[in-house]
Write a protein that holds these residues in place. Structure first.
Motif, short mmCIF file in Angstrom:
data_model
loop_
_atom_site.label_atom_id
_atom_site.label_comp_id
_atom_site.label_asym_id
_atom_site.label_seq_id
_atom_site.Cartn_x
_atom_site.Cartn_y
_atom_site.Cartn_z
N ALA A 1 0.83 -1.21 0.00
CA ALA A 1 0.00 0.00 0.00
C ALA A 1 0.87 1.26 0.00
O ALA A 1 0.58 2.23 -0.72
CB ALA A 1 -0.93 0.00 1.21
N VAL A 2 1.93 1.25 0.79
CA VAL A 2 2.82 2.42 0.85
C VAL A 2 3.51 2.62 -0.49
O VAL A 2 3.61 3.75 -0.99
CB VAL A 2 3.85 2.24 1.99
CG1 VAL A 2 4.92 3.34 1.93
CG2 VAL A 2 3.16 2.25 3.34
N LYS A 3 3.98 1.53 -1.09
CA LYS A 3 4.65 1.65 -2.39
C LYS A 3 3.71 2.16 -3.47
O LYS A 3 4.08 3.01 -4.29
CB LYS A 3 5.24 0.29 -2.79
CG LYS A 3 6.48 -0.10 -2.00
CD LYS A 3 7.03 -1.43 -2.49
CE LYS A 3 8.35 -1.79 -1.81
NZ LYS A 3 8.88 -3.09 -2.29
N GLN A 4 2.48 1.65 -3.48
CA GLN A 4 1.52 2.07 -4.50
C GLN A 4 1.11 3.53 -4.29
O GLN A 4 0.93 4.28 -5.26
CB GLN A 4 0.29 1.17 -4.44
CG GLN A 4 0.55 -0.26 -4.94
CD GLN A 4 -0.59 -1.20 -4.67
OE1 GLN A 4 -1.68 -0.79 -4.26
NE2 GLN A 4 -0.36 -2.50 -4.87
N ARG A 5 0.98 3.93 -3.04
CA ARG A 5 0.59 5.30 -2.72
C ARG A 5 1.73 6.27 -2.98
O ARG A 5 1.52 7.44 -3.32
CB ARG A 5 0.15 5.37 -1.26
CG ARG A 5 -0.49 6.69 -0.85
CD ARG A 5 -0.66 6.79 0.67
NE ARG A 5 -1.30 5.62 1.23
CZ ARG A 5 -0.79 4.90 2.24
NH1 ARG A 5 0.36 5.25 2.78
NH2 ARG A 5 -1.43 3.85 2.71
N GLY A 6 2.94 5.79 -2.76
CA GLY A 6 4.12 6.63 -2.98
C GLY A 6 4.45 7.54 -1.81
O GLY A 6 5.31 8.43 -1.93
#
Length: 341
Positions: free
Chosen positions: A31-36
């Motif tokens: 989720a953190v990677k996708q959100r940036g």
């Protein structure tokens, strides 16, 4: 049922559980990677730990830990969205998924882990509860506070701690409660109480903000253990592991002499411990779902534990707090990290 069938079923269940755990464990990281960006819960304003300047830029010890995690995961310490939270709201925000990580001077307790559905990943700061009084009171010990009016923030471990201390020592008190630490300080400044009680680190911050800071002192007594650290949700073991090892990497870097200004030397080092930290030997980053050079990148962009401590809390900072228990184990403190190997 045959032994062979039992064994096959057991293996099947084990594989299913392992797969389920791995899937759940990657949820926050993905989720953190996708959100940036990393959504990090911090104090609403506590000098040295988390506070914004006039331009809205956050700084502090807990803020730097958010930046370290963002660097490990996203490669950039600036990819953090800071979410200021009150003491009463912090754990609910974490459980509800409003934040990925709580880095807000929070005490690790059994009750919080068992009752609130959160896990503490590490102890980033060893603290204890103390008392702030006016020098004019003539008080030099917490045992001299009988009959005092005490300002205390609700929704923290501070309130039951001080009540236990006064009760155990047969001392009377009048309690003045507040919803925030700022309110406690305002009550103290207005003369509504003789004493403010909180974690000693917070008392340093609160005293520094007083217009007549030199007229107040922090008593030497420490009445509790307050292991402060970052918290995550219980349903994501991989994310907890990442947050935990970010802290351990900061300590290991300091112990190995790897700092933000010695990165090139660390990358060229042939010392096995440094090579593992730098990611030039082993796949220890991949085991966490990160790049193998994640730890050295954190140190390069945020600093090691000593650098983070000194610029935010240390004797040359506005707070001027000696490291004490937060010194490395090899230098008289109790900060200690398992090895990367």
């Amino acid at each position: 049922m045959s032994f062979r069938l039992n064994t096959m079923l057991a293996r099947g269940v084990g594989l299913s559980l392992a797969f389920a755990a791995a899937s759940a464990g990657a949820a926050t990281l993905d989720a953190v990677k996708q959100r940036g960006t990393l959504n990090c819960g911090v104090n609403q304003g506590l000098l040295g730990f988390a506070s914004p300047d006039d331009a809205g830029k956050w700084s502090g010890f807990d803020v730097d830990f958010c930046r370290a995690v963002a660097t490990a995961v996203l490669g950039d310490p600036e990819k953090v969205t800071y979410v200021p939270l009150s003491a009463n709201d912090r754990f609910d925000a974490l459980k509800a998924g409003k934040i990925d990580l709580l880095s807000r001077n929070s005490t690790w307790t059994l009750g919080r882990e068992a009752d609130l559905g959160v896990n503490f990943a590490a102890v980033t700061y060893y603290d204890g509860q103390g008392f702030l009084v006016r020098r004019s009171s003539g008080k030099n010990s917490a045992l001299e506070l009988d009959g005092s009016t005490v300002c205390v923030q609700t929704g923290t471990t501070t309130e039951p701690n001080f009540i236990d201390f006064f009760t155990t020592n047969n001392m009377k008190f009048t309690e003045v409660t507040s919803a925030t630490s700022d309110e406690s300080v305002e009550n103290y400044k207005a003369g509504k109480c003789d004493v403010v009680t909180s974690d000693v680190s917070q008392l340093y911050a609160e005293r520094a903000g007083l217009p007549d800071a030199g007229e107040s002192l922090i008593l030497p007594d420490v009445i509790s253990k307050e292991p402060l650290g970052p918290a995550v949700r219980q349903d994501d073991p991989q994310w907890r592991l990442i947050v935990q090892w970010v802290h351990f990497a900061l300590l290991n870097a300091e112990e190995l002499g790897v700092a933000s200004d010695t990165i090139d030397a660390a990358k060229a080092s042939k010392k096995p411990e440094v090579m593992r930290l730098a990611g030039t030997d082993g796949d220890f980053g991949a085991k966490l779902g990160l790049a193998n050079d994640w730890a050295i990148n954190v140190v390069a962009k945020v600093g090691n534990y000593a650098e983070i401590y000194e610029r935010n809390l240390g004797v040359e900072s506005k707070l001027g707090i000696p490291r004490g228990l937060n010194q490395l184990w090899s230098r008289g403190g109790i900060q200690y990290a398992p090895p990367i190997r």
